[in-house]
Design an enzyme around this catalytic site. Structure first.
Site, PDB file in Angstrom:
ATOM      1  N   ARG A   1      -4.744   5.719   5.962  1.00 20.66           N
ATOM      2  CA  ARG A   1      -4.140   5.113   4.760  1.00 20.66           C
ATOM      3  C   ARG A   1      -4.816   3.792   4.448  1.00 20.66           C
ATOM      4  O   ARG A   1      -4.191   2.742   4.383  1.00 20.66           O
ATOM      5  CB  ARG A   1      -2.634   4.872   4.936  1.00 20.66           C
ATOM      6  CG  ARG A   1      -1.838   6.104   5.194  1.00 20.66           C
ATOM      7  CD  ARG A   1      -1.265   6.666   3.893  1.00 20.66           C
ATOM      8  NE  ARG A   1      -0.622   7.934   4.177  1.00 20.66           N
ATOM      9  CZ  ARG A   1       0.682   8.052   4.395  1.00 20.66           C
ATOM     10  NH1 ARG A   1       1.458   7.008   4.320  1.00 20.66           N
ATOM     11  NH2 ARG A   1       1.181   9.220   4.662  1.00 20.66           N
TER      12      ARG A   1
ATOM     13  N   ARG B   1      -0.016   0.875  -0.120  1.00 13.94           N
ATOM     14  CA  ARG B   1       0.870  -0.147  -0.662  1.00 13.94           C
ATOM     15  C   ARG B   1       0.597  -1.545  -0.144  1.00 13.94           C
ATOM     16  O   ARG B   1       1.043  -2.508  -0.709  1.00 13.94           O
ATOM     17  CB  ARG B   1       2.325   0.246  -0.381  1.00 13.94           C
ATOM     18  CG  ARG B   1       2.794   1.285  -1.346  1.00 13.94           C
ATOM     19  CD  ARG B   1       4.056   1.912  -0.897  1.00 13.94           C
ATOM     20  NE  ARG B   1       3.833   2.737   0.285  1.00 13.94           N
ATOM     21  CZ  ARG B   1       4.770   3.438   0.868  1.00 13.94           C
ATOM     22  NH1 ARG B   1       5.994   3.398   0.430  1.00 13.94           N
ATOM     23  NH2 ARG B   1       4.484   4.190   1.916  1.00 13.94           N
TER      24      ARG B   1
ATOM     25  N   ARG C   1      -0.876   1.061  -9.128  1.00 10.61           N
ATOM     26  CA  ARG C   1       0.359   1.851  -9.003  1.00 10.61           C
ATOM     27  C   ARG C   1       1.475   1.357  -9.930  1.00 10.61           C
ATOM     28  O   ARG C   1       2.338   2.121 -10.337  1.00 10.61           O
ATOM     29  CB  ARG C   1       0.859   1.820  -7.551  1.00 10.61           C
ATOM     30  CG  ARG C   1       0.373   2.953  -6.709  1.00 10.61           C
ATOM     31  CD  ARG C   1       1.098   4.271  -7.002  1.00 10.61           C
ATOM     32  NE  ARG C   1       2.335   4.383  -6.228  1.00 10.61           N
ATOM     33  CZ  ARG C   1       3.544   4.436  -6.768  1.00 10.61           C
ATOM     34  NH1 ARG C   1       3.709   4.362  -8.066  1.00 10.61           N
ATOM     35  NH2 ARG C   1       4.610   4.570  -5.990  1.00 10.61           N
TER      36      ARG C   1
ATOM     37  N   ASP D   1      -3.078  13.346  -1.256  1.00 13.67           N
ATOM     38  CA  ASP D   1      -1.981  13.510  -0.304  1.00 13.67           C
ATOM     39  C   ASP D   1      -2.007  14.921   0.248  1.00 13.67           C
ATOM     40  O   ASP D   1      -2.441  15.852  -0.435  1.00 13.67           O
ATOM     41  CB  ASP D   1      -0.628  13.225  -0.969  1.00 13.67           C
ATOM     42  CG  ASP D   1       0.441  12.997   0.092  1.00 13.67           C
ATOM     43  OD1 ASP D   1       0.580  11.854   0.552  1.00 13.67           O
ATOM     44  OD2 ASP D   1       1.082  13.972   0.499  1.00 13.67           O
TER      45      ASP D   1
ATOM     46  N   TYR E   1       6.926  20.510   5.833  1.00 16.31           N
ATOM     47  CA  TYR E   1       7.331  19.947   4.536  1.00 16.31           C
ATOM     48  C   TYR E   1       7.883  21.027   3.622  1.00 16.31           C
ATOM     49  O   TYR E   1       8.866  20.814   2.906  1.00 16.31           O
ATOM     50  CB  TYR E   1       6.162  19.202   3.880  1.00 16.31           C
ATOM     51  CG  TYR E   1       5.941  17.853   4.515  1.00 16.31           C
ATOM     52  CD1 TYR E   1       6.753  16.778   4.188  1.00 16.31           C
ATOM     53  CD2 TYR E   1       4.955  17.667   5.477  1.00 16.31           C
ATOM     54  CE1 TYR E   1       6.583  15.539   4.799  1.00 16.31           C
ATOM     55  CE2 TYR E   1       4.777  16.441   6.092  1.00 16.31           C
ATOM     56  CZ  TYR E   1       5.594  15.377   5.751  1.00 16.31           C
ATOM     57  OH  TYR E   1       5.433  14.163   6.361  1.00 16.31           O
TER      58      TYR E   1
HETATM   59  O1  CP3 Z   1      -5.649   7.213   3.997  1.00 18.00           O
HETATM   60  C1  CP3 Z   1      -5.720   7.247   2.755  1.00 18.00           C
HETATM   61  O2  CP3 Z   1      -5.650   6.264   2.021  1.00 18.00           O
HETATM   62  C2  CP3 Z   1      -5.929   8.571   2.104  1.00 18.00           C
HETATM   63  C3  CP3 Z   1      -4.819   9.046   1.332  1.00 18.00           C
HETATM   64  C4  CP3 Z   1      -3.645   9.661   2.062  1.00 18.00           C
HETATM   65  C5  CP3 Z   1      -2.303   9.486   1.634  1.00 18.00           C
HETATM   66  N1  CP3 Z   1      -1.508  10.307   2.363  1.00 18.00           N
HETATM   67  C6  CP3 Z   1      -1.889   8.575   0.556  1.00 18.00           C
HETATM   68  C7  CP3 Z   1      -0.460   8.254   0.392  1.00 18.00           C
HETATM   69  C8  CP3 Z   1      -3.626  10.543   3.135  1.00 18.00           C
HETATM   70  C9  CP3 Z   1      -4.762  10.984   4.001  1.00 18.00           C
HETATM   71  C10 CP3 Z   1      -2.278  10.979   3.289  1.00 18.00           C
HETATM   72  C11 CP3 Z   1      -1.871  11.988   4.277  1.00 18.00           C
HETATM   73  C12 CP3 Z   1      -0.446  12.311   4.440  1.00 18.00           C
HETATM   74  N2  CP3 Z   1       0.528  12.369   3.487  1.00 18.00           N
HETATM   75  C13 CP3 Z   1       0.124  12.706   5.675  1.00 18.00           C
HETATM   76  C14 CP3 Z   1      -0.633  12.884   6.968  1.00 18.00           C
HETATM   77  C15 CP3 Z   1      -0.882  11.610   7.646  1.00 18.00           C
HETATM   78  C16 CP3 Z   1       0.324  10.926   8.146  1.00 18.00           C
HETATM   79  O3  CP3 Z   1       0.667   9.859   7.602  1.00 18.00           O
HETATM   80  O4  CP3 Z   1       0.938  11.440   9.093  1.00 18.00           O
HETATM   81  C17 CP3 Z   1       1.490  12.949   5.444  1.00 18.00           C
HETATM   82  C18 CP3 Z   1       2.495  13.352   6.464  1.00 18.00           C
HETATM   83  C19 CP3 Z   1       1.734  12.746   4.058  1.00 18.00           C
HETATM   84  C20 CP3 Z   1       3.006  12.944   3.329  1.00 18.00           C
HETATM   85  C21 CP3 Z   1       3.469  11.692   2.689  1.00 18.00           C
HETATM   86  N3  CP3 Z   1       2.873  11.101   1.599  1.00 18.00           N
HETATM   87  C22 CP3 Z   1       4.553  10.867   3.063  1.00 18.00           C
HETATM   88  C23 CP3 Z   1       5.467  11.153   4.239  1.00 18.00           C
HETATM   89  C24 CP3 Z   1       4.606   9.804   2.148  1.00 18.00           C
HETATM   90  C25 CP3 Z   1       5.622   8.713   2.059  1.00 18.00           C
HETATM   91  C26 CP3 Z   1       5.226   7.637   3.019  1.00 18.00           C
HETATM   92  C27 CP3 Z   1       6.155   6.456   2.985  1.00 18.00           C
HETATM   93  O5  CP3 Z   1       5.948   5.601   3.856  1.00 18.00           O
HETATM   94  O6  CP3 Z   1       7.045   6.381   2.136  1.00 18.00           O
HETATM   95  C28 CP3 Z   1       3.508   9.940   1.268  1.00 18.00           C
HETATM   96  C29 CP3 Z   1       3.146   9.022   0.150  1.00 18.00           C
HETATM   97  C30 CP3 Z   1       1.771   8.428   0.196  1.00 18.00           C
HETATM   98  N4  CP3 Z   1       0.623   9.092   0.514  1.00 18.00           N
HETATM   99  C31 CP3 Z   1       1.434   7.086  -0.151  1.00 18.00           C
HETATM  100  C32 CP3 Z   1       0.031   6.984  -0.047  1.00 18.00           C
HETATM  101  C33 CP3 Z   1      -0.821   5.778  -0.363  1.00 18.00           C
HETATM  102  C34 CP3 Z   1       2.401   6.023  -0.651  1.00 18.00           C
HETATM  103  C35 CP3 Z   1       2.628   6.290  -2.090  1.00 18.00           C
HETATM  104  C36 CP3 Z   1       3.024   5.069  -2.872  1.00 18.00           C
HETATM  105  O7  CP3 Z   1       4.211   4.728  -2.875  1.00 18.00           O
HETATM  106  O8  CP3 Z   1       2.151   4.463  -3.537  1.00 18.00           O
END
Ligand code: CP3
Length: 341
Positions: A24, A28, A37, A73, A149
């Site tokens: 990530r 944020r 965003r 994502d 999921y």
């Molecule tokens: O690393 C990077 O910047 C690449 C982009 C990326 C995101 N998600 C952006 C994101 C990658 C590689 C992911 C993978 C992802 N997404 C996983 C596997 C890795 C891990 O974290 O275990 C999983 C389980 C997800 C599913 C997901 N997406 C969740 C559970 C959430 C909410 C997280 C939270 O803390 O609320 C997301 C949202 C997400 N994916 C954000 C980002 C930058 C935040 C979105 C925002 O509010 O701007």
């Protein structure tokens, strides 16, 4: 192993500089990301190649990391299968759950060029911008993690819906995983064709299973995916969260890199796996709330434990946390780059 351009640097002797990137990277915690965003919701950001490319490139400039990871994502390919996906502030992802035979049978395969054209398009744009100077990592969820999921309808504490399915209707779980295998293979192959130079497969929830269930419902589908990839020169990084009890099962897994979380001792994992795989990890993301000196000290402990031999990609053990100070992420990258054996 050394045939892969991205991984090559970490196998060179003596190690010139340990490669580092952060899970990530764009998120944020970065004001520049928040600014974009503020104008665009998360899914629109993922689906607009120019914006996804812009956000992907931020950490290269700001942190100086050695690899870019596609901004997207893992839930993106579930939408065209017929599952609704939304991201809600403070809750996280919300999906329309598939838990019975009828809804699992109704799930469609995907044609990435038509169903998620913005992903290969973003990859092509990013490759052009990076001009070969920094490698680009594409990614997918593992079939099992995507299944959690799809069945839970979001993140879960108990995972009783997915586990209930595995224990009561393993035939249905197999059917769901089989469909997800097909989707992950075509999704990743479209990323490779578009120019992704390494692939990371996230198995965020594989660690909730005991060995027997993990072997059947996570590892077997993963092996099928690996067989289906067109990846002559593209290394695969397999990230397994909370999987210390599962490492002995990974010995024969055909991936170039294993990514681990902070709960495991990286030196012990290295010993368990021998020299067959590179290891990626594994600083606790919460260490980035300490002082730059403490961050550097803990980063050095990890590099000492990983050992002087090549084959270590420095990373956090899981995603960077939303309130992390950017200057501390920069301090981490600097500490890794200035480390000398
Ligand atoms: O690393 C990077 O910047 C690449 C982009 C990326 C995101 N998600 C952006 C994101 C990658 C590689 C992911 C993978 C992802 N997404 C996983 C596997 C890795 C891990 O974290 O275990 C999983 C389980 C997800 C599913 C997901 N997406 C969740 C559970 C959430 C909410 C997280 C939270 O803390 O609320 C997301 C949202 C997400 N994916 C954000 C980002 C930058 C935040 C979105 C925002 O509010 O701007």
């Amino acid at each position: 192993m050394t045939a892969y351009p991205f991984i090559e640097a970490c196998w060179r002797r003596p190690v010139p500089r340990r490669p580092v990137w952060i899970m990530r990277q764009a998120g944020r915690y970065m004001p520049q990301y928040q600014e974009i965003r503020g104008r665009t919701d998360f899914l629109t950001l993922c689906k607009t190649p120019e914006l996804a490319a812009q956000v992907t490139l931020l950490p290269i400039e700001i942190l100086g990391v050695d690899a870019a990871i596609l901004f997207s994502d893992i839930l993106i390919p579930l939408e065209p299968m017929g599952i609704s996906v939304a991201f809600e502030d403070k809750i996280g992802p919300v999906l329309s759950p598939v838990r019975d035979e009828k809804s699992i049978r109704a799930l469609r395969g995907i044609e990435p060029g038509e169903d998620v054209p913005f992903v290969p398009e973003a990859i092509r744009l990013i490759r052009r911008e990076l001009e070969g100077k920094t490698p680009l990592i594409g990614f997918s969820g593992s079939p099992f993690t995507l299944a959690t999921y799809a069945v839970e309808g979001g993140t879960s504490k108990s995972f009783h819906n997915i586990k209930g399915l595995l224990y009561s209707r393993p035939d249905l779980a197999d059917m769901l995983l089989e469909k997800l295998c097909g989707v992950v293979v075509s999704y990743l192959n479209s990323q490779i064709r578009a120019g992704a130079q390494a692939i990371q497969i996230f198995d965020t929830w594989g660690g909730i299973l005991s060995g027997e269930e993990y072997a059947r419902f996570s590892l077997n589908p993963l092996r099928k995916v690996l067989k289906g990839l067109d990846r002559d020169s593209v290394p695969v990084i397999y990230y397994l969260n909370d999987g210390a009890h599962l490492v002995p099962l990974l010995d024969s897994l055909e991936v170039e890199v294993l990514g681990i979380d902070w709960r495991q001792d990286i030196g012990q994992v290295r010993q368990a796996l021998g020299r067959k795989k590179a290891i990626q990890g594994n600083l606790d993301p919460a260490v980035l709330f300490a002082s730059p000196d403490e961050i550097a000290r803990r980063a050095r402990l990890i590099m000492d434990a990983a050992g002087p031999e090549p084959g270590h990609i420095f990373n956090l053990g899981h995603g960077i946390l939303p309130t992390t100070p950017v200057r501390n992420a920069i301090a981490l990258v600097e500490a890794v780059h200035s480390y000398r054996e």
